[in-house]
Design a protein around this motif. Structure first.
Motif, PDB file in Angstrom:
ATOM      1  N   ALA A 345       0.842  -1.209   0.000  1.00  0.00           N
ATOM      2  CA  ALA A 345       0.000   0.000   0.000  1.00  0.00           C
ATOM      3  C   ALA A 345       0.872   1.252   0.000  1.00  0.00           C
ATOM      4  O   ALA A 345       0.614   2.212  -0.746  1.00  0.00           O
ATOM      5  N   THR A 346       1.926   1.259   0.818  1.00  0.00           N
ATOM      6  CA  THR A 346       2.830   2.423   0.860  1.00  0.00           C
ATOM      7  C   THR A 346       3.630   2.523  -0.436  1.00  0.00           C
ATOM      8  O   THR A 346       3.870   3.625  -0.947  1.00  0.00           O
ATOM      9  N   TYR A 347       4.017   1.374  -0.989  1.00  0.00           N
ATOM     10  CA  TYR A 347       4.756   1.362  -2.251  1.00  0.00           C
ATOM     11  C   TYR A 347       3.919   2.002  -3.360  1.00  0.00           C
ATOM     12  O   TYR A 347       4.405   2.846  -4.117  1.00  0.00           O
ATOM     13  N   ARG A 348       2.642   1.655  -3.418  1.00  0.00           N
ATOM     14  CA  ARG A 348       1.758   2.230  -4.436  1.00  0.00           C
ATOM     15  C   ARG A 348       1.569   3.727  -4.188  1.00  0.00           C
ATOM     16  O   ARG A 348       1.603   4.542  -5.119  1.00  0.00           O
ATOM     17  N   LYS A 349       1.375   4.097  -2.923  1.00  0.00           N
ATOM     18  CA  LYS A 349       1.189   5.507  -2.579  1.00  0.00           C
ATOM     19  C   LYS A 349       2.429   6.315  -2.970  1.00  0.00           C
ATOM     20  O   LYS A 349       2.316   7.455  -3.440  1.00  0.00           O
ATOM     21  N   ALA A 350       3.617   5.739  -2.802  1.00  0.00           N
ATOM     22  CA  ALA A 350       4.872   6.428  -3.132  1.00  0.00           C
ATOM     23  C   ALA A 350       4.960   6.741  -4.616  1.00  0.00           C
ATOM     24  O   ALA A 350       5.564   7.734  -5.024  1.00  0.00           O
ATOM     25  N   MET A 351       4.335   5.895  -5.457  1.00  0.00           N
ATOM     26  CA  MET A 351       4.334   6.142  -6.898  1.00  0.00           C
ATOM     27  C   MET A 351       3.200   7.069  -7.317  1.00  0.00           C
ATOM     28  O   MET A 351       3.319   7.845  -8.260  1.00  0.00           O
ATOM     29  N   LEU A 352       2.083   6.989  -6.601  1.00  0.00           N
ATOM     30  CA  LEU A 352       0.894   7.761  -6.959  1.00  0.00           C
ATOM     31  C   LEU A 352       1.003   9.239  -6.572  1.00  0.00           C
ATOM     32  O   LEU A 352       0.517  10.116  -7.288  1.00  0.00           O
ATOM     33  N   ARG A 353       1.664   9.519  -5.454  1.00  0.00           N
ATOM     34  CA  ARG A 353       1.675  10.897  -4.936  1.00  0.00           C
ATOM     35  C   ARG A 353       2.244  11.927  -5.920  1.00  0.00           C
ATOM     36  O   ARG A 353       1.654  12.996  -6.079  1.00  0.00           O
ATOM     37  N   PRO A 354       3.387  11.668  -6.584  1.00  0.00           N
ATOM     38  CA  PRO A 354       3.875  12.678  -7.542  1.00  0.00           C
ATOM     39  C   PRO A 354       2.876  12.941  -8.673  1.00  0.00           C
ATOM     40  O   PRO A 354       2.799  14.053  -9.194  1.00  0.00           O
ATOM     41  N   LEU A 355       2.099  11.912  -9.039  1.00  0.00           N
ATOM     42  CA  LEU A 355       1.095  12.068 -10.093  1.00  0.00           C
ATOM     43  C   LEU A 355      -0.067  12.928  -9.605  1.00  0.00           C
ATOM     44  O   LEU A 355      -0.548  13.817 -10.325  1.00  0.00           O
ATOM     45  N   GLU A 356      -0.503  12.683  -8.374  1.00  0.00           N
ATOM     46  CA  GLU A 356      -1.586  13.484  -7.789  1.00  0.00           C
ATOM     47  C   GLU A 356      -1.140  14.935  -7.606  1.00  0.00           C
ATOM     48  O   GLU A 356      -1.923  15.868  -7.826  1.00  0.00           O
ATOM     49  N   TYR A 357       0.126  15.086  -7.219  1.00  0.00           N
ATOM     50  CA  TYR A 357       0.661  16.453  -7.063  1.00  0.00           C
ATOM     51  C   TYR A 357       0.729  17.151  -8.417  1.00  0.00           C
ATOM     52  O   TYR A 357       0.410  18.342  -8.537  1.00  0.00           O
ATOM     53  N   ALA A 358       1.124  16.415  -9.482  1.00  0.00           N
ATOM     54  CA  ALA A 358       1.175  16.989 -10.832  1.00  0.00           C
ATOM     55  C   ALA A 358      -0.213  17.476 -11.258  1.00  0.00           C
ATOM     56  O   ALA A 358      -0.350  18.544 -11.861  1.00  0.00           O
ATOM     57  N   MET A 359      -1.243  16.707 -10.931  1.00  0.00           N
ATOM     58  CA  MET A 359      -2.619  17.119 -11.248  1.00  0.00           C
ATOM     59  C   MET A 359      -2.969  18.408 -10.503  1.00  0.00           C
ATOM     60  O   MET A 359      -3.608  19.304 -11.062  1.00  0.00           O
ATOM     61  N   TRP A 360      -2.543  18.494  -9.248  1.00  0.00           N
ATOM     62  CA  TRP A 360      -2.801  19.703  -8.453  1.00  0.00           C
ATOM     63  C   TRP A 360      -2.108  20.913  -9.073  1.00  0.00           C
ATOM     64  O   TRP A 360      -2.694  21.998  -9.194  1.00  0.00           O
ATOM     65  N   VAL A 361      -0.858  20.728  -9.481  1.00  0.00           N
ATOM     66  CA  VAL A 361      -0.098  21.815 -10.103  1.00  0.00           C
ATOM     67  C   VAL A 361      -0.803  22.282 -11.383  1.00  0.00           C
ATOM     68  O   VAL A 361      -0.961  23.480 -11.626  1.00  0.00           O
TER      69      VAL A 361
END
Length: 376
Positions: A345-361
């Motif tokens: 779960a943490t491994y997936r979150k570690a990959m997903l977060r930069p993508l979610e942040y990119a969407m926010w940007v």
């Protein structure tokens, strides 16, 4: 309305155009497609500056195949390039300079010495920094050996535990020192005893052709004789705010002075290793909470000092009393430590977060996230 586009900027490992983290990029492309983010991979060598096009590596989740396509420049760039000593890295520096006006999720962090000096400006962080000197002569080695019975010599830009020498002063009153380490190719140097004169000569030779630090050693030897530390990953989330993604323990290989996974180490859940190390669950929980606060405040401070960042890994040493030291800060962190502990779960979150942040940007019209500064 077209999907926002994120380009993952990386470097080839060799002339055969191999990529180190291709499986990670594949997963990020799949995760990106699920949240409406178009992701491709490229290197500076794939850019056609005349046409402002990129011969991008694209992955099709449907067919499970990689291919090449000419693509316009992306809306945002996620820089995953680590330092190399070759022409490919020089290409990268030219790319960053030429396209400095583009939206980068993360800017390069400076070398270990500059980061150490930056942290040391603030008493909030200074107390968590091991004593460190920039090696210029044997006088620097002498100063550190007087301060600490264990000293590490490490390259100013090294990664993966390469080029690290561990020195321990013998307690018998004789001027003898135990040395062991890892060469730049990660080859282990077996422990041996040397005199002070011989030690000075070895360190001089070790530091030829590069810049090195001499750093206070923190007692991190487990009862098994192996060395350990902790890898903490902090990332921006989908609201542009720093958040702890996870923390894991790393235990080095036998005869290794470092705990790096690439050097044969293995990963353990942080709470398990800390409870064993500190002696109680209560102490382990307290240390993890202190580490989290330090990591989040430290990330905000470094971003304030060096420019936009979206993630940082902090390598932490925690002594028997629970005091936390920041050994290194890595702006291009690997994620496999969480996969190795079985924490998918943490491994997936570690990959997903930069993508979610990119969407926010993208949704915030490429405005940088608010930066929190830390008071003295």
């Amino acid at each position: 309305m077209p999907e926002p586009v994120l380009g993952i900027l990386t470097l080839y490992l060799n002339d055969a155009k191999q990529l180190e983290e291709k499986s990670v990029y594949r997963r990020m492309i799949i995760e990106g497609s699920r949240i409406g983010l178009d992701v491709f991979v490229f290197t500076p060598a794939d850019v056609n500056p005349g046409k402002e096009l990129i011969h991008a590596m694209v992955y099709d989740p449907g067919s499970g195949k990689w291919s090449r396509k000419w693509r316009p420049f992306p809306n945002m760039i996620y820089d995953r390039c680590r330092i190399q000593r070759n022409a490919r890295f020089q290409q990268l520096l030219k790319f960053r300079s030429r396209y400095n006006h583009l939206t980068f999720l993360n800017r390069p962090l400076r070398n270990k010495w500059t980061v150490h000096q930056t942290f040391s400006q603030k008493s909030r962080f200074r107390q968590h920094m091991p004593e460190t000197l920039l090696y210029q002569s044997s006088a620097d080695l002498h100063r550190m050996l007087k301060f600490s019975p264990v000293v590490y010599v490490k390259p100013i830009n090294g990664t993966g535990g390469r080029g690290i020498l561990r020195i321990e002063r013998q307690r018998d009153g004789k001027q003898l020192f135990d040395i062991q380490g890892r060469r730049q190719n990660r080859q282990i140097i077996a422990p041996r005893k040397v005199s002070l004169t011989r030690l000075e000569s070895i360190v001089r030779q070790w530091c030829l052709g590069g810049r090195f630090l001499v750093q206070q050693g923190i007692p991190l030897r487990l009862p098994s004789g192996r060395y350990h530390d902790y890898r903490m990953l902090v990332q921006k989330n989908g609201q542009g705010v720093w958040e702890l993604t996870g923390m894991a323990g790393r235990v080095g290989a036998a005869r290794s002075v470092t705990s790096n996974l690439h050097g044969g180490g293995h990963a353990v859940r942080a709470e398990v290793l800390l409870k064993e190390w500190l002696g109680s669950e209560e102490k382990a929980t307290k240390a993890m909470k202190t580490a989290e606060k330090l990591g989040l405040e430290g990330a905000a401070f470094l971003e304030d000092s060096f420019g936009a960042l979206c993630e940082l890994a902090l390598d932490l040493a925690i002594n028997r009393e629970g005091k936390i030291y920041v050994l290194e800060v890595n702006p291009k962190p690997a994620r496999e430590v969480f996969a190795r502990t079985g924490d998918s779960a943490t491994y997936r979150k570690a990959m997903l977060r930069p993508l979610e942040y990119a969407m926010w940007v993208y949704k915030n019209k490429n405005t940088p996230s608010p930066v929190k500064t830390t008071d003295e």
